[in-house]
Motif scaffolding. Structure first.
Motif, PDB file in Angstrom:
ATOM      1  N   LYS A 109       0.674  -1.584  -0.006  1.00 16.14           N
ATOM      2  CA  LYS A 109      -0.111   0.262  -0.089  1.00 16.14           C
ATOM      3  C   LYS A 109       1.227   1.713  -0.251  1.00 16.14           C
ATOM      4  O   LYS A 109       0.372   1.866  -0.355  1.00 16.14           O
ATOM      5  CB  LYS A 109      -0.452   0.151   1.358  1.00 16.14           C
ATOM      6  N   ASN A 110       1.732   0.694   0.757  1.00 14.90           N
ATOM      7  CA  ASN A 110       2.744   2.731   0.521  1.00 14.90           C
ATOM      8  C   ASN A 110       3.369   3.051  -0.854  1.00 14.90           C
ATOM      9  O   ASN A 110       3.574   4.209  -0.865  1.00 14.90           O
ATOM     10  CB  ASN A 110       3.808   2.386   1.972  1.00 14.90           C
ATOM     11  N   HIS A 111       3.955   1.349  -1.122  1.00 17.55           N
ATOM     12  CA  HIS A 111       4.089   1.590  -2.789  1.00 17.55           C
ATOM     13  C   HIS A 111       3.031   2.353  -3.444  1.00 17.55           C
ATOM     14  O   HIS A 111       3.322   3.238  -4.420  1.00 17.55           O
ATOM     15  CB  HIS A 111       5.141   0.490  -3.519  1.00 17.55           C
ATOM     16  N   ALA A 112       1.539   2.187  -3.950  1.00 16.58           N
ATOM     17  CA  ALA A 112       0.708   2.189  -3.837  1.00 16.58           C
ATOM     18  C   ALA A 112       0.447   4.039  -3.782  1.00 16.58           C
ATOM     19  O   ALA A 112       0.488   4.764  -4.840  1.00 16.58           O
ATOM     20  CB  ALA A 112      -1.109   1.615  -4.431  1.00 16.58           C
ATOM     21  N   ALA A 113       0.586   4.561  -3.157  1.00 18.08           N
ATOM     22  CA  ALA A 113       0.419   5.338  -2.535  1.00 18.08           C
ATOM     23  C   ALA A 113       0.757   6.718  -2.894  1.00 18.08           C
ATOM     24  O   ALA A 113       0.833   7.730  -3.732  1.00 18.08           O
ATOM     25  CB  ALA A 113      -0.201   5.892  -1.072  1.00 18.08           C
ATOM     26  N   ARG A 114       2.736   5.838  -2.869  1.00 20.71           N
ATOM     27  CA  ARG A 114       3.135   7.004  -3.394  1.00 20.71           C
ATOM     28  C   ARG A 114       3.094   7.653  -4.997  1.00 20.71           C
ATOM     29  O   ARG A 114       3.631   8.022  -5.270  1.00 20.71           O
ATOM     30  CB  ARG A 114       4.934   7.108  -2.738  1.00 20.71           C
ATOM     31  N   ALA A 115       3.161   6.450  -5.452  1.00 19.74           N
ATOM     32  CA  ALA A 115       3.337   6.398  -7.072  1.00 19.74           C
ATOM     33  C   ALA A 115       2.382   6.628  -7.180  1.00 19.74           C
ATOM     34  O   ALA A 115       2.677   7.715  -8.296  1.00 19.74           O
ATOM     35  CB  ALA A 115       3.753   4.705  -7.192  1.00 19.74           C
ATOM     36  N   LEU A 116       0.997   6.702  -6.858  1.00 23.72           N
ATOM     37  CA  LEU A 116      -0.362   7.365  -7.577  1.00 23.72           C
ATOM     38  C   LEU A 116       0.121   8.943  -7.205  1.00 23.72           C
ATOM     39  O   LEU A 116      -0.451  10.033  -7.662  1.00 23.72           O
ATOM     40  CB  LEU A 116      -1.744   6.700  -6.567  1.00 23.72           C
ATOM     41  N   SER A 117       0.436   9.365  -6.056  1.00 27.13           N
ATOM     42  CA  SER A 117       0.597  10.001  -5.113  1.00 27.13           C
ATOM     43  C   SER A 117       1.573  11.203  -6.348  1.00 27.13           C
ATOM     44  O   SER A 117       1.441  12.595  -6.679  1.00 27.13           O
ATOM     45  CB  SER A 117       1.577  10.812  -4.132  1.00 27.13           C
ATOM     46  N   ARG A 118       2.786  10.396  -7.218  1.00 26.45           N
ATOM     47  CA  ARG A 118       4.212  11.295  -7.859  1.00 26.45           C
ATOM     48  C   ARG A 118       3.042  11.609  -9.316  1.00 26.45           C
ATOM     49  O   ARG A 118       3.742  12.586  -9.634  1.00 26.45           O
ATOM     50  CB  ARG A 118       5.084  10.371  -8.124  1.00 26.45           C
ATOM     51  N   LEU A 119       2.775  10.413  -9.747  1.00 28.30           N
ATOM     52  CA  LEU A 119       1.564  10.951 -10.661  1.00 28.30           C
ATOM     53  C   LEU A 119       0.454  11.479 -10.749  1.00 28.30           C
ATOM     54  O   LEU A 119      -0.307  12.240 -11.697  1.00 28.30           O
ATOM     55  CB  LEU A 119       0.478   9.554 -11.574  1.00 28.30           C
ATOM     56  N   GLY A 120      -0.187  12.085  -9.539  1.00 32.50           N
ATOM     57  CA  GLY A 120      -0.694  13.570  -9.822  1.00 32.50           C
ATOM     58  C   GLY A 120      -2.235  11.658  -9.833  1.00 32.50           C
ATOM     59  O   GLY A 120      -3.517  13.035  -9.844  1.00 32.50           O
TER      60      GLY A 120
END
Length: 278
Positions: free
Chosen positions: A124-135
């Motif tokens: 979940k942490n990776h998913a959250a960080r990647a989605l945040s970076r992608l906006g």
């Protein structure tokens, strides 16, 4: 995220849900992030599991092909590492600055009048960080990830002897002498079945986007409409093939076209339960 009553309309879509893989699907493999993931996995195998360095590349590749993720394969072989430690080492050190905000994809996703859900093998942490970076963090109703598919992952899982194991087709997805992994993940049927159960969806009314052909073929077998992202030609199990996720509207315009509903007007609340908040 709470489901919002945002689909009030007299027209009804052909589909109830869109399932999106994350890595190499919502962003291009050319970003270099996936290469960093592989590099970190190999380093973990050498540094933490003390696997001989010259055996790591082939083993890493074979386990990924047979078990969906190298981590799932390592568990099947009996390695007793901590899942959180693995994810911290592999994803916690990633250069997320390689991912840039994707305003075009954001607009496309937000314009589709169908609930969208992330379905990833990552944590979940990776998913959250990647989605945040992608906006794209607010483009999806839910995130289904490692923790939601493996809610008891902190419990001790039984080890399997890794002596004399020859790699071949995984026993999770066919007939083989290979040990089963305790990890629930794509491309195995049980991961998809869990998703259908969690979201309360009919796979025949859902679309699945992924870059991995094994995941796509499993999804197709289970009734999903499949979209292979990162490849422009169709093969068995593929309904649509997109060179890039940005081609979604040209390739599948029906996602924006609703069908007439029998009821003139109604309030349609999407039947998707909140799984993980990222």
């Amino acid at each position: 995220m709470e489901n919002k009553d945002q689909f009030q309309q007299s027209l009804e879509s052909k589909y109830d849900c869109l399932l999106f893989d994350l890595d190499d699907t919502l962003y291009s493999k050319a970003s270099g992030l996936s290469a960093q993931v592989t590099k970190n996995i190999k380093e973990y195998m050498i540094q933490k599991l003390e696997i001989e360095e010259d055996k790591v590349p082939e083993l890493c590749s074979s386990l990924y092909k047979n078990y969906g993720t190298t981590m799932a394969g390592l568990k099947a072989m009996g390695y007793g590492f901590d899942f959180d430690d693995f994810h911290s080492f592999v994803h916690g050190r990633l250069p997320y600055n390689l991912l840039k905000p994707d305003h075009v994809l954001r607009s496309l996703l937000l314009s589709i009048p169908i609930p969208k859900v992330i379905f990833t093998n990552a944590d979940k942490n990776h998913a959250a960080r990647a989605l945040s970076r992608l906006g794209l963090e607010d483009c999806f109703q839910d995130i289904i990830c490692f923790e939601t598919l493996n809610p008891n992952y902190k419990e001790v899982m039984p080890a399997v002897s890794n002596d004399e194991i020859e790699l071949g087709p995984s026993s999770n997805n066919g007939d083989s002498a290979l040990p089963k992994t305790p990890v629930v993940c794509k491309p195995f049927d049980n991961s998809f079945d869990e998703v259908f159960k969690m979201l309360k969806i009919n796979p025949q009314r859902a679309v699945f986007f992924d870059d991995n052909i094994l995941n796509i073929q499993t999804g197709k077998k289970l009734g999903l409409t499949t979209v292979w992202v990162g490849c422009s030609h169709r093969i068995a199990g593929v309904d649509y093939a997109l060179e890039s996720i940005h081609n979604i509207k040209e390739a599948i315009p029906e996602l924006w076209v609703a069908e007439e509903s029998k009821s003139v007007k109604y309030s349609r609340k999407v039947g998707i339960a909140t799984i993980v908040q990222a």
